[in-house]
Design a protein around this motif. Structure first.
Motif, PDB file in Angstrom:
ATOM      1  N   ASP B 198       0.855  -1.197   0.000  1.00 32.48           N
ATOM      2  CA  ASP B 198       0.000   0.000   0.000  1.00 32.48           C
ATOM      3  C   ASP B 198       0.892   1.249   0.000  1.00 32.48           C
ATOM      4  OD1 ASP B 198      -2.236   1.606   0.179  1.00 32.48           O
ATOM      5  OD2 ASP B 198      -2.492   1.369   2.342  1.00 32.48           O
ATOM      6  N   ALA B 199       1.901   1.226   0.889  1.00 30.12           N
ATOM      7  CA  ALA B 199       2.829   2.370   0.961  1.00 30.12           C
ATOM      8  C   ALA B 199       3.575   2.538  -0.361  1.00 30.12           C
ATOM      9  CB  ALA B 199       3.815   2.170   2.109  1.00 30.12           C
ATOM     10  N   LEU B 200       3.982   1.410  -0.966  1.00 31.45           N
ATOM     11  CA  LEU B 200       4.694   1.486  -2.250  1.00 31.45           C
ATOM     12  C   LEU B 200       3.782   2.098  -3.322  1.00 31.45           C
ATOM     13  CD1 LEU B 200       7.314   0.752  -3.807  1.00 31.45           C
ATOM     14  CD2 LEU B 200       6.230  -1.403  -4.425  1.00 31.45           C
ATOM     15  N   THR B 201       2.521   1.720  -3.284  1.00 29.77           N
ATOM     16  CA  THR B 201       1.558   2.263  -4.262  1.00 29.77           C
ATOM     17  C   THR B 201       1.399   3.774  -4.050  1.00 29.77           C
ATOM     18  OG1 THR B 201       0.430   0.149  -4.177  1.00 29.77           O
ATOM     19  CG2 THR B 201      -0.745   1.949  -5.251  1.00 29.77           C
ATOM     20  N   HIS B 202       1.305   4.192  -2.783  1.00 29.05           N
ATOM     21  CA  HIS B 202       1.208   5.639  -2.511  1.00 29.05           C
ATOM     22  C   HIS B 202       2.398   6.370  -3.128  1.00 29.05           C
ATOM     23  CE1 HIS B 202      -1.304   4.701   1.322  1.00 29.05           C
ATOM     24  NE2 HIS B 202      -2.051   4.777   0.261  1.00 29.05           N
ATOM     25  N   ALA B 203       3.592   5.831  -2.855  1.00 27.26           N
ATOM     26  CA  ALA B 203       4.801   6.522  -3.323  1.00 27.26           C
ATOM     27  C   ALA B 203       4.874   6.519  -4.851  1.00 27.26           C
ATOM     28  CB  ALA B 203       6.036   5.842  -2.731  1.00 27.26           C
ATOM     29  N   MET B 204       4.571   5.378  -5.469  1.00 28.30           N
ATOM     30  CA  MET B 204       4.708   5.291  -6.932  1.00 28.30           C
ATOM     31  C   MET B 204       3.647   6.125  -7.645  1.00 28.30           C
ATOM     32  SD  MET B 204       5.947   1.497  -7.869  1.00 28.30           S
ATOM     33  CE  MET B 204       7.702   1.155  -7.742  1.00 28.30           C
ATOM     34  N   GLU B 205       2.442   6.144  -7.104  1.00 33.26           N
ATOM     35  CA  GLU B 205       1.411   6.974  -7.750  1.00 33.26           C
ATOM     36  C   GLU B 205       1.704   8.457  -7.525  1.00 33.26           C
ATOM     37  OE1 GLU B 205      -2.623   4.968  -6.946  1.00 33.26           O
ATOM     38  OE2 GLU B 205      -2.332   5.085  -9.101  1.00 33.26           O
ATOM     39  N   ALA B 206       2.198   8.803  -6.323  1.00 32.51           N
ATOM     40  CA  ALA B 206       2.555  10.212  -6.081  1.00 32.51           C
ATOM     41  C   ALA B 206       3.641  10.643  -7.065  1.00 32.51           C
ATOM     42  CB  ALA B 206       3.041  10.397  -4.645  1.00 32.51           C
ATOM     43  N   TYR B 207       4.551   9.731  -7.373  1.00 26.06           N
ATOM     44  CA  TYR B 207       5.683  10.058  -8.251  1.00 26.06           C
ATOM     45  C   TYR B 207       5.276  10.133  -9.727  1.00 26.06           C
ATOM     46  CZ  TYR B 207      10.556  10.174  -9.749  1.00 26.06           C
ATOM     47  OH  TYR B 207      11.769  10.562 -10.290  1.00 26.06           O
ATOM     48  N   THR B 208       4.145   9.536 -10.051  1.00 26.31           N
ATOM     49  CA  THR B 208       3.799   9.455 -11.471  1.00 26.31           C
ATOM     50  C   THR B 208       2.493  10.167 -11.844  1.00 26.31           C
ATOM     51  OG1 THR B 208       2.706   7.317 -11.066  1.00 26.31           O
ATOM     52  CG2 THR B 208       4.983   7.235 -11.820  1.00 26.31           C
ATOM     53  N   CYS B 209       1.719  10.599 -10.859  1.00 26.27           N
ATOM     54  CA  CYS B 209       0.413  11.173 -11.211  1.00 26.27           C
ATOM     55  C   CYS B 209       0.466  12.685 -11.432  1.00 26.27           C
ATOM     56  CB  CYS B 209      -0.635  10.767 -10.181  1.00 26.27           C
ATOM     57  SG  CYS B 209      -1.098   9.040 -10.436  1.00 26.27           S
ATOM     58  N   MET B 210      -0.695  13.264 -11.671  1.00 23.28           N
ATOM     59  CA  MET B 210      -0.735  14.625 -12.206  1.00 23.28           C
ATOM     60  C   MET B 210      -0.212  15.730 -11.304  1.00 23.28           C
ATOM     61  SD  MET B 210      -4.133  14.803 -14.424  1.00 23.28           S
ATOM     62  CE  MET B 210      -3.872  16.550 -14.609  1.00 23.28           C
ATOM     63  N   GLN B 211      -0.235  15.517  -9.982  1.00 22.93           N
ATOM     64  CA  GLN B 211       0.248  16.580  -9.102  1.00 22.93           C
ATOM     65  C   GLN B 211       1.701  16.363  -8.684  1.00 22.93           C
ATOM     66  OE1 GLN B 211      -3.359  16.900  -6.462  1.00 22.93           O
ATOM     67  NE2 GLN B 211      -2.620  18.993  -6.323  1.00 22.93           N
ATOM     68  N   LYS B 212       2.351  15.479  -9.380  1.00 25.67           N
ATOM     69  CA  LYS B 212       3.782  15.215  -9.149  1.00 25.67           C
ATOM     70  C   LYS B 212       4.545  16.543  -9.108  1.00 25.67           C
ATOM     71  CE  LYS B 212       7.455  13.232 -12.045  1.00 25.67           C
ATOM     72  NZ  LYS B 212       8.241  12.628 -10.958  1.00 25.67           N
ATOM     73  N   ASN B 213       5.399  16.693  -8.115  1.00 21.82           N
ATOM     74  CA  ASN B 213       6.168  17.935  -8.004  1.00 21.82           C
ATOM     75  C   ASN B 213       7.509  17.648  -7.337  1.00 21.82           C
ATOM     76  OD1 ASN B 213       6.005  18.499  -4.978  1.00 21.82           O
ATOM     77  ND2 ASN B 213       3.860  18.154  -5.498  1.00 21.82           N
ATOM     78  N   PRO B 214       8.465  18.565  -7.439  1.00 21.92           N
ATOM     79  CA  PRO B 214       9.823  18.251  -6.966  1.00 21.92           C
ATOM     80  C   PRO B 214       9.909  17.918  -5.479  1.00 21.92           C
ATOM     81  CG  PRO B 214       9.794  20.314  -8.191  1.00 21.92           C
ATOM     82  CD  PRO B 214       8.378  19.904  -8.037  1.00 21.92           C
ATOM     83  N   ILE B 215       9.066  18.527  -4.653  1.00 24.68           N
ATOM     84  CA  ILE B 215       9.154  18.269  -3.214  1.00 24.68           C
ATOM     85  C   ILE B 215       8.632  16.869  -2.899  1.00 24.68           C
ATOM     86  CG2 ILE B 215       8.358  18.983  -0.924  1.00 24.68           C
ATOM     87  CD1 ILE B 215       8.314  21.850  -1.956  1.00 24.68           C
ATOM     88  N   ASP B 216       7.469  16.551  -3.416  1.00 21.77           N
ATOM     89  CA  ASP B 216       6.905  15.229  -3.127  1.00 21.77           C
ATOM     90  C   ASP B 216       7.686  14.106  -3.800  1.00 21.77           C
ATOM     91  OD1 ASP B 216       4.788  15.998  -1.378  1.00 21.77           O
ATOM     92  OD2 ASP B 216       3.861  16.947  -3.099  1.00 21.77           O
ATOM     93  N   ASP B 217       8.346  14.439  -4.917  1.00 24.38           N
ATOM     94  CA  ASP B 217       9.218  13.437  -5.545  1.00 24.38           C
ATOM     95  C   ASP B 217      10.289  12.965  -4.555  1.00 24.38           C
ATOM     96  OD1 ASP B 217       7.831  13.626  -7.879  1.00 24.38           O
ATOM     97  OD2 ASP B 217       9.406  14.610  -9.035  1.00 24.38           O
ATOM     98  N   VAL B 218      10.815  13.915  -3.775  1.00 23.56           N
ATOM     99  CA  VAL B 218      11.868  13.570  -2.803  1.00 23.56           C
ATOM    100  C   VAL B 218      11.313  12.586  -1.761  1.00 23.56           C
ATOM    101  CG1 VAL B 218      13.381  14.492  -0.999  1.00 23.56           C
ATOM    102  CG2 VAL B 218      13.051  15.766  -3.121  1.00 23.56           C
ATOM    103  N   PHE B 219      10.121  12.889  -1.265  1.00 23.68           N
ATOM    104  CA  PHE B 219       9.500  12.006  -0.268  1.00 23.68           C
ATOM    105  C   PHE B 219       9.193  10.627  -0.879  1.00 23.68           C
ATOM    106  CE2 PHE B 219       8.580  16.172   1.592  1.00 23.68           C
ATOM    107  CZ  PHE B 219       8.915  15.944   2.913  1.00 23.68           C
ATOM    108  N   ALA B 220       8.685  10.644  -2.105  1.00 26.57           N
ATOM    109  CA  ALA B 220       8.315   9.378  -2.754  1.00 26.57           C
ATOM    110  C   ALA B 220       9.557   8.518  -3.001  1.00 26.57           C
ATOM    111  CB  ALA B 220       7.590   9.662  -4.071  1.00 26.57           C
TER     112      ALA B 220
END
Lengths: 188, 391
Positions: B198-220
């Protein structure tokens, strides 16, 4: 030449009263765009079977509104039979309200420069009400955009521009032909 | 690529350590609170985890006002209203949610009821509708997956109307998140695997979906790297403190990422699997993740390709789409490994989904809010096709 233009623009922007004037222009643009968008739901619904199929499962009387915060224009629409009726300007007890945070958030979407999905992604829109029903509304807005905007704009505005058949183009023509009379009818 | 516009917000203080729970009374002091309402479920109580919390209060002047252990797998409006009444009756001044996503959502829901002074939170569903300041909430997750301790979302089931109400507001963030390795030590291997995916899905979708941004990329990225390092270890040996804390951190980092960047079609399909067939959320995400990534390659091959390096795959200087397929196969490999060591299902049919339910799942998925943030438009037919592949 570029410098002169830049300085002139800066000078105009520094004039007392310019921000208020600019805000009025933005208000007018948003209000005009919404005046077209509201009746467009009725016209697209009349000519596009895909639109009617999409709202088939909606409960009768579902009302939704689009507005611009904090005190911008608003329109309300309602599912009625196999169409969506434009109830006119203002908030008329909607079940779901989609609010743009400000004019700058609303204008690109209302002028057909950016899509509603982009507005959602960029937190430009606040939703008051059921989020699942909002998704259904969003799909209908996309259909309206597909028939309202020229092909070149739909490629930019929609995640996936629809492949139009000859029949779709004929329907698009009917939408264009019917839009102005519909807007005028609502203005009178 | 820098997005045209994005927002990032996470006001949660984070405590992470093998005995982090001990610091809760001190944090209550900083928050100006004296008496906590503990919100949890019977499983957490039976596992002895509330005793660890009680021990932390033993030498402090703060107290536990009441232990509400009636939380069910799905938070409901009835439960939320009951908790809100008890909170006021017991004169508590903060929430201490100890549990999985449901306990945290129940506390968030009761907090809305109390702060907004309403018993009908149906009127407040939507995003950024909550106008009043909420009471302080401290979140102690007992699974490593939901990331609820750092998210601004609560999902509450409305029993009368038979609908799931979603609330999203910057006011819903807990004030403190406490990650303590002891709190996840008793989670069985299969659940550890499901929540980790579930956590991996959160990170991978955050990294690839429409609101992807440089700050959240770091967390993901950080989350994915921790999951790669610790998930299998935590499943193989639940008593591995380092792995447990690593996974708790991964879940939190992924939570921060997706709370801002949001999630996409995998979550939309997983929510629908949960709604129609009661498939646990982590299991549904685990099964659907490779299929969702594969579907999205058509539009965003580059970020999906980049994920392969985070998962330990080599960068072979292939075409982006080929490299993205490497990511998909790495996720499938991980799923296969987790299946062998914990029995985590890898197909929907193994998770209790009947084939004739797939159309209903597809219908529900296309109305899920998460789909708005998927980079590719997903039609009913396409959702059904992805489900058939995962079946």
């Amino acid at each position: 030449m570029g410098d002169v233009l830049k300085r002139t623009v800066n000078l105009i922007r520094s004039l007392h009263g310019f921000p208020a004037f600019q805000s009025k222009v933005k208000h007018m643009l948003c209000s005009t765009a919404l005046s077209f968008l509201g009746p467009a739901f009725e016209v697209v619904g009349r000519h596009v079977p895909e639109f009617r199929k999409e709202i088939e499962s909606w409960e009768e009387g579902r009302r939704f509104a689009l507005r611009v915060l904090p005190k911008g224009p608003a329109i309300t629409l309602e599912k009625s039979g196999d169409m969506i009726r434009y109830l006119g300007k203002g908030l008329k007890s909607p079940h779901i309200t989609l609010s743009f945070k400000n004019y700058d958030s609303a204008l690109p979407v209302l002028m057909g420069i950016a899509g509603s999905h982009q507005a959602f992604a960029e937190n430009r829109i606040l939703v008051e009400g059921d989020l699942a029903k909002t998704m259904e509304i969003n799909r209908v807005v996309n259909i309206v955009n597909a028939y309202l905007l020229p092909g070149i704009a739909t490629k930019k505005v929609l995640k996936r521009a629809p492949k139009m058949t000859l029949r779709d183009y004929i329907n698009k023509g009917k939408v264009y032909a019917g839009l102005v009379p519909a807007v005028v009818r609502h203005l009178i | 690529m820098i997005p045209h516009y994005y927002q990032h917000f996470c006001p949660v203080k984070i405590l992470s350590g093998h005995n982090a729970v001990s610091n809760i009374p001190f944090e209550m002091d900083i928050l100006g609170c004296r008496r906590a309402m503990v919100v949890t479920d019977k499983g957490v109580v039976d596992a002895g985890l509330i005793n660890l919390v009680r021990e932390a209060f033993a030498d402090s002047d703060k107290e536990i006002g009441y232990v509400f252990d009636e939380v069910l797998p799905d938070s409901s409006n009835r439960l939320v209203n009951k908790l809100a009444k008890l909170f006021e009756k017991e004169k508590c001044d903060c929430f201490l949610a100890v549990g999985g996503g449901s306990a945290l959502d129940t506390a968030k829901g009761a907090n809305i009821v109390i702060s907004e002074g309403t018993d009908d939170i149906l009127l407040l569903q939507g995003n950024e509708i909550i106008k009043k300041e909420l009471l302080p909430m401290i979140a102690v997750p007992t699974t490593s997956g939901t990331g609820s301790e750092v998210t601004k979302v609560a999902v509450i089931y409305n029993e009368e109307k038979n609908i799931k109400m979603a609330f999203a507001s910057d006011r819903l963030y807990p004030r403190v998140a406490v990650l303590d390795s002891r709190m996840t030590m008793t989670v069985p291997p299969k659940l550890t695997a499901a929540t980790g995916m579930d956590a991996l899905t959160h990170a991978m979708e955050a990294y690839t979906c429409m609101q992807k941004n440089p700050i959240d990329d770091v967390f993901a990225r950080a989350a994915i790297e921790l999951i790669r390092k610790y998930l299998v270890r935590a499943v193989e040996n639940g008593k591995d403190e380092e792995a447990r804390l690593g996974m708790a951190n991964a879940s939190l980092l992924a939570g921060i990422a997706f709370s801002n960047s949001m999630v996409g079609m995998v979550h939309a399909l997983a929510h629908a699997c949960g709604g129609v067939c009661h498939v646990p959320h982590g299991i549904a995400n685990a099964i659907l993740l490779p299929h969702g990534l594969e579907f999205n390659i058509q539009s965003i091959p580059r970020p999906i390709a980049e994920l392969s390096g985070m998962l330990g795959g080599s960068i072979e200087f292939m075409e982006e789409k080929e490299q993205a397929m490497v990511t998909v196969s790495l996720v499938k490999n991980l799923l296969g490994r987790l299946n062998r060591i914990s029995g985590l299902p890898v197909r929907l049919r193994d998770a209790g989904v009947a084939e004739d339910k797939l159309p209903a799942i597809a219908s529900a998925a296309i109305n899920d809010g998460a789909l708005a943030f998927n980079p590719v438009e997903v039609s009913y037919d396409e959702a059904l096709e992805v489900l058939k592949k995962a079946y």
